[in-house]
Design an enzyme around this catalytic site. Sequence first.
Site, PDB file in Angstrom:
ATOM      1  N   TYR A 144       0.858  -1.181   0.000  1.00 35.48           N
ATOM      2  CA  TYR A 144       0.000   0.000   0.000  1.00 35.48           C
ATOM      3  C   TYR A 144       0.888   1.223   0.000  1.00 35.48           C
ATOM      4  O   TYR A 144       1.813   1.326   0.812  1.00 35.48           O
ATOM      5  CB  TYR A 144      -0.885   0.003   1.245  1.00 35.48           C
ATOM      6  CG  TYR A 144      -1.785   1.216   1.388  1.00 35.48           C
ATOM      7  CD1 TYR A 144      -1.565   2.159   2.393  1.00 35.48           C
ATOM      8  CD2 TYR A 144      -2.871   1.405   0.537  1.00 35.48           C
ATOM      9  CE1 TYR A 144      -2.400   3.264   2.533  1.00 35.48           C
ATOM     10  CE2 TYR A 144      -3.716   2.500   0.676  1.00 35.48           C
ATOM     11  CZ  TYR A 144      -3.474   3.424   1.674  1.00 35.48           C
ATOM     12  OH  TYR A 144      -4.302   4.522   1.817  1.00 35.48           O
ATOM     13  N   ASP A 239       9.323   2.574  -0.478  1.00 32.24           N
ATOM     14  CA  ASP A 239       8.295   3.266   0.300  1.00 32.24           C
ATOM     15  C   ASP A 239       8.557   2.964   1.784  1.00 32.24           C
ATOM     16  O   ASP A 239       8.186   1.910   2.285  1.00 32.24           O
ATOM     17  CB  ASP A 239       6.902   2.798  -0.122  1.00 32.24           C
ATOM     18  CG  ASP A 239       5.823   3.448   0.743  1.00 32.24           C
ATOM     19  OD1 ASP A 239       4.625   3.240   0.447  1.00 32.24           O
ATOM     20  OD2 ASP A 239       6.164   4.134   1.716  1.00 32.24           O
ATOM     21  N   LYS A 267       4.839   9.498   8.826  1.00 28.93           N
ATOM     22  CA  LYS A 267       4.697   8.963  10.185  1.00 28.93           C
ATOM     23  C   LYS A 267       5.741   9.484  11.181  1.00 28.93           C
ATOM     24  O   LYS A 267       5.606  10.581  11.713  1.00 28.93           O
ATOM     25  CB  LYS A 267       4.675   7.435  10.115  1.00 28.93           C
ATOM     26  CG  LYS A 267       3.475   6.917   9.262  1.00 28.93           C
ATOM     27  CD  LYS A 267       3.398   5.435   9.228  1.00 28.93           C
ATOM     28  CE  LYS A 267       2.410   4.951   8.193  1.00 28.93           C
ATOM     29  NZ  LYS A 267       1.017   4.919   8.630  1.00 28.93           N
TER      30      LYS A 267
END
Length: 427
Positions: A144, A239, A267
Amino acid sequence: MNRAQSEKLFAEALKYIPGGVNSPVRAFRAVGGNPFFVNSAGGCKLRDVDGNELIDYVLTWGPAILGHAHPKIIAAVKAAADHGTSFGIPNPYEVTMARMICELVPGVQKVRMTNSGTEACMSAIRLARGFTRRDKIIKFDGCYHGHADSLLVRAGSGALTFGQPDSAGVPAAFTQHTIVLPYNDFEAVTAAFAANRDQIAGIIIEPVPGNAGLYLPRPGYLEFLREITASHGALLIFDEVMTGFRLASGGAQERFKITPDLSCFGKVIGGGLPVGAFGGRAEIMDYLAPLGPVYQAGTLSGNPLAMAAGIANLEALRATNAYDQLEKLGEQLAAGMRAAAKAAGVAVQFNSCGSMFCGYFTDSPVHNLADAMKSDRERFKKFFHGMLDGGVYLAPSQFESGFLSTAHTAADIEKTVQTAASVFRTL
Ligand code: KE4
């Protein structure tokens, strides 16, 4: 467990917010029941609006690597806020953050801030296409990379949880250049490059996928991707929105000693405030406006509050032996959970990498999405609620990773394992 206030709030939320949530995975649709509402958080604990205290292994999906409401982050945000919340003109925090990322991450010589991981991945893809003048991108099923149209193809996380790996509303034309391959399958990548000679701009990959649960790259897999992209003039994009600054101070690329051409972050570098970033080799990054022809922008990119929070997070991580602590906590949790499942005679594959983990209810190893899909999701649902009732909050989906922080103690892990031991016996 009394959740009357949460239920009231959720009923109200449903009137104004689709599904009552601002991000689908929070809705508990994969595990049943309704989400609780958090009143406050501190360290590794959440306190919901009904006064229940929970040991938190979601940690706002990764950012709270030092635990919630860390004093240094709170102080940094308050100090920054006293000077204003956003300027839309460069501020000193942006320079500090950029320098820290370039110092910490092996593959990053220049970096651009965004406001989410989605923006970071979307922009990195555009940059790879602009730099190589090629259109096709390889991604892997179950990975994702946020919800940009061209990447919502057999995606993980919430998309997978709701069985919508290919979202409605995305025209086929927007995904025709996206090639989706099985993770950990060397031959599939070789064949894709042979069938699309000189057309592939790059590969985007979660080096340790955390959006279909958690599984690890097979030995040599990341090295193979590094070699085959280089030999075909394609870019390797890691990623690291989830793994960055978590699996090592320099992320997965430091842990696995692989230097990608571009990296995406999020994050941890926002300390819980909205953030994303992408960076890499200077010759590639300089293709970005205002220097180069690839446009990318953001009103709040480099926002002083998010930068202050992220800098405080990174400084505190660097100032302590956080990574040793996180490794030890991860090992203690993995060993405890495996022993508890075995003692209860429950088939669990407990995958972990440093402070990331996932328990799959299956008796065969999990190396990719197809393996993960064999997990018994009914058992997972029962386990999730048993743990929640026991005061332990795990990710509300089989297809998510769990996280540890430096605020978790050996005693918290022991309590978690004891709770799991009793819940396993009820499955
Ligand atoms: P955001 O746009 O949600 O900031 O980042 C997207 C993203 C990109 N890349 C990776 C590897 C990610 O894990 C994410 C977001 N992670 C999910 C958790 N699986 C966010 C939780 C949510 O969607 O609410």
